[in-house]
Motif scaffolding. Sequence first.
Motif, short mmCIF file in Angstrom:
data_model
loop_
_atom_site.label_atom_id
_atom_site.label_comp_id
_atom_site.label_asym_id
_atom_site.label_seq_id
_atom_site.Cartn_x
_atom_site.Cartn_y
_atom_site.Cartn_z
N ALA A 53 -2.07 7.55 -6.60
CA ALA A 53 -2.75 7.00 -5.43
C ALA A 53 -3.69 5.87 -5.83
N GLY A 54 -4.39 6.04 -6.95
CA GLY A 54 -5.32 5.01 -7.41
C GLY A 54 -4.60 3.73 -7.79
N ILE A 55 -3.44 3.86 -8.42
CA ILE A 55 -2.67 2.66 -8.79
C ILE A 55 -2.29 1.87 -7.54
N GLY A 56 -1.83 2.59 -6.52
CA GLY A 56 -1.49 1.92 -5.27
C GLY A 56 -2.69 1.22 -4.64
N PHE A 57 -3.85 1.87 -4.70
CA PHE A 57 -5.06 1.29 -4.12
C PHE A 57 -5.47 0.03 -4.87
N ALA A 113 0.82 -1.22 0.00
CA ALA A 113 0.00 0.00 0.00
C ALA A 113 0.84 1.26 0.00
N LEU A 114 2.05 1.16 0.57
CA LEU A 114 2.90 2.35 0.69
C LEU A 114 3.83 2.55 -0.50
N LEU A 115 3.77 1.67 -1.48
CA LEU A 115 4.66 1.80 -2.64
C LEU A 115 4.56 3.16 -3.35
N PRO A 116 3.36 3.76 -3.50
CA PRO A 116 3.28 5.05 -4.22
C PRO A 116 3.86 6.23 -3.44
N VAL A 117 4.07 6.07 -2.13
CA VAL A 117 4.45 7.22 -1.29
C VAL A 117 5.73 7.89 -1.77
N PRO A 118 6.85 7.18 -2.02
CA PRO A 118 8.06 7.87 -2.50
C PRO A 118 7.85 8.59 -3.82
N VAL A 119 7.05 7.96 -4.71
CA VAL A 119 6.79 8.60 -6.00
C VAL A 119 5.98 9.89 -5.80
N ILE A 120 4.98 9.83 -4.93
CA ILE A 120 4.17 11.02 -4.63
C ILE A 120 5.03 12.11 -4.02
N ALA A 121 5.95 11.75 -3.12
CA ALA A 121 6.82 12.74 -2.48
C ALA A 121 7.72 13.42 -3.52
N GLY A 122 8.31 12.64 -4.41
CA GLY A 122 9.16 13.23 -5.45
C GLY A 122 8.38 14.12 -6.40
N PHE A 123 7.18 13.67 -6.75
CA PHE A 123 6.32 14.44 -7.63
C PHE A 123 5.96 15.77 -6.98
N THR A 124 5.67 15.75 -5.69
CA THR A 124 5.31 16.96 -4.96
C THR A 124 6.49 17.93 -4.89
N TYR A 125 7.70 17.42 -4.72
CA TYR A 125 8.89 18.26 -4.67
C TYR A 125 9.07 19.02 -5.98
N ILE A 138 -3.60 -2.01 -6.72
CA ILE A 138 -2.65 -3.10 -6.47
C ILE A 138 -2.92 -3.71 -5.09
N THR A 139 -3.15 -2.86 -4.09
CA THR A 139 -3.45 -3.36 -2.74
C THR A 139 -4.73 -4.19 -2.74
N PHE A 140 -5.74 -3.73 -3.47
CA PHE A 140 -7.02 -4.45 -3.51
C PHE A 140 -6.85 -5.82 -4.18
N ILE A 141 -6.08 -5.86 -5.26
CA ILE A 141 -5.87 -7.13 -5.97
C ILE A 141 -5.16 -8.15 -5.08
N GLN A 145 -7.57 3.48 1.56
CA GLN A 145 -8.18 4.59 0.84
C GLN A 145 -8.00 5.90 1.61
N ARG A 146 -8.21 5.84 2.93
CA ARG A 146 -8.02 7.03 3.75
C ARG A 146 -6.56 7.45 3.79
N PHE A 147 -5.65 6.51 3.61
CA PHE A 147 -4.22 6.82 3.65
C PHE A 147 -3.74 7.44 2.33
N ILE A 148 -4.19 6.88 1.22
CA ILE A 148 -3.72 7.33 -0.09
C ILE A 148 -4.27 8.71 -0.43
N TRP A 149 -5.57 8.93 -0.19
CA TRP A 149 -6.15 10.22 -0.58
C TRP A 149 -5.52 11.40 0.19
N PRO A 150 -5.26 11.28 1.50
CA PRO A 150 -4.54 12.39 2.15
C PRO A 150 -3.17 12.64 1.54
N MET A 151 -2.50 11.58 1.10
CA MET A 151 -1.21 11.78 0.44
C MET A 151 -1.38 12.59 -0.84
#
Length: 648
Positions: free
Chosen positions: A290-294, A202-214, A296-299, A331-337
């Motif tokens: 965020a949706g991709i991470g969700f 579930a946390l796989l997208p987090v580094p990508v989101i952080a870099g994208f935000t930077y 993958i987690t659901f699958i 879902q609550r974790f990814i959307w806040p990110m």
Amino acid sequence: MSSVDWEKDDPFEEQRDKIENPMKRLFLVYGRDYAFPVTVGILASIFARLLDLLPPLMLGIAIDAVFREDAVFSEQIPLVLLPEAWLPATQTEQFWFLIAAIAGAFFFGAAFHWVRNWGFNAFAQNIQHDIRSDTYDQMQRLNMNFFSDKQTGEMMSILSNDVNRLERFLNDGMNSLFRMSVMVVGIGVLLFWINWQLALVALLPVPVIAGFTYVFIKIIQPKYAEVRSTVGKMNSRLENNLGGIQVIKSSHTEEYESDRVDDVSMDYFDANWDAIETRIKFFPALRVLAGIGFVITFIIGGLWVFQDAPPGPFTGELSVGMFVVFILYTQRFIWPMAQFGQIINMYQRARASSARIFGLMDEPSKLEQNPDATELVVDDGEVVYDDVTFGYDDEEIIKNVDFTVEGGDTLALVGPTGAGKSTVLKLLLRMYDVDEGSIRIDDQNVSDVTLRSLRRSLGYVGQSSYLFYGTVKENITYGTFDATDEEVVEAAKAAEAHDFIQNLPDGYDTMVGERGVKLSGGQRQRVTIARAVLKDPDILILDEATSDVDTETEMLIQRSLDELTENRTTFAIAHRLSTIKDADTILVLEGGEVVERGTHDELLENNGLYAHLWGVQAGEIDELPQEFIDRAQERTARVLEDAESDDD
């Protein structure tokens, strides 16, 4: 100034670029005083969000331990830190226990949300008030050079739009920041507690989101600075046009001004749209990540539930209830990110605004008040200009001006337009500080006395009779707020204003409109004179004090001014030389220098510049020497050239 150059110019760019870490300064200087409400808000936000996480967990426990009975109820509860003895034993009791826990979470969560909102709003509103007050206080203490270079609309934009933008970040932005931080940390802990292997997925997208935000921050920051600049320019254009609406109408230039407003509005549109385009590309991209991470987690989690652990590093079991909790939390974790970009967006807007605010606050004032300044004490009222020189931007305006006015005498300053007459008297008021020489009142250097005591001792009536929005009485008592009604009436009579005031709809309580627009020019001038009369200053400065009145009214005012100036040191500037011919001394200025001095009769006998100016007003134009006419043409051309350079 041409409209193109004016629109490209940002008068606050230099101040803004000097500010480092404006947000750090905001919190250290202003946030410290309101640490209590923001601390309460932060703590309430933490508790509110932790309670928000409870209902999904209770749902998962209900599915596994109550509805499906696949798990032991007591083994699912330790997370909520309740002793086993407190837990119900039957299925029905367990059901109602979970219902009570969910209801309690909602009830107490709502209470904490209210406390949170109170804390952050109190924090933001107080800082907004303090910053606006401090910025205005600092701005009004700057010398007049600053205001001659800045548009009113630009300063209004800082005091209004920029300060309001800070308030929105301090309230909504910080509120959301702590809300999302608690959600991310709290959910992250719960996800690892439920299933650490699936949590890593579930946390796989987090580094990508952080870099994208930077990357987004680096791109959007200069764009928001440009947006704030164009807002100020647009406000300046609108303020100028609304203030000059009478000129626009009389010149039939509505279409021309509409085009100019359209141009600055389009500049704002382009800058704002540039920032919007960057923003609307960024947020959907975050949602995709965020949706991709969700998905993958659901699958992986879904396969885990009905096919056991997927092949690879995954081991152990995942119940239906915990899978439901996991999906809800993910879902609550990814959307806040993803929404964290909104916080960055608000932060960058606030940072651009705070840089402009602190840039204005840090504008150095050339009027440095001596920390050991003493109170001015006026006894005789003698004023001495000792070899005074002053200029703007290395251009001398006043050169070696030297004179003495004995206490109770009247000194008149005359000369052609642009000779420096008004500037000489503004130096006495310390609107500016001299570059060389000194000005003394009863042997006290005006630079060594407090500004308050100096200006309290001086009464100034300028050629622009400015009135504030309010009543006639409020404008007369401005600066002498404790005056009685009788004193106000006496001052108005002395200024030949009482009769026309009585004929107004509400007398002294009549509203004068913005800038006194409901009164004529002569009426405004007489109200301004009444204000100076009421102040009863030790030294009086009359800068074209009767320029906006007709000849008959001027005669009446002059009669009253003669009584007011008797035994009072007085400075008078007048283009109508007949109003100052009885002055004790007349100084004639040209090009910032004193070229003649003496009484009216003495100056006429000298047959110099004063005599020629007198001849112009007496209608003796044919008798003027050609040299005077040539010099007048040169002066006029120079004034026009300076005006055009100011516009540029």
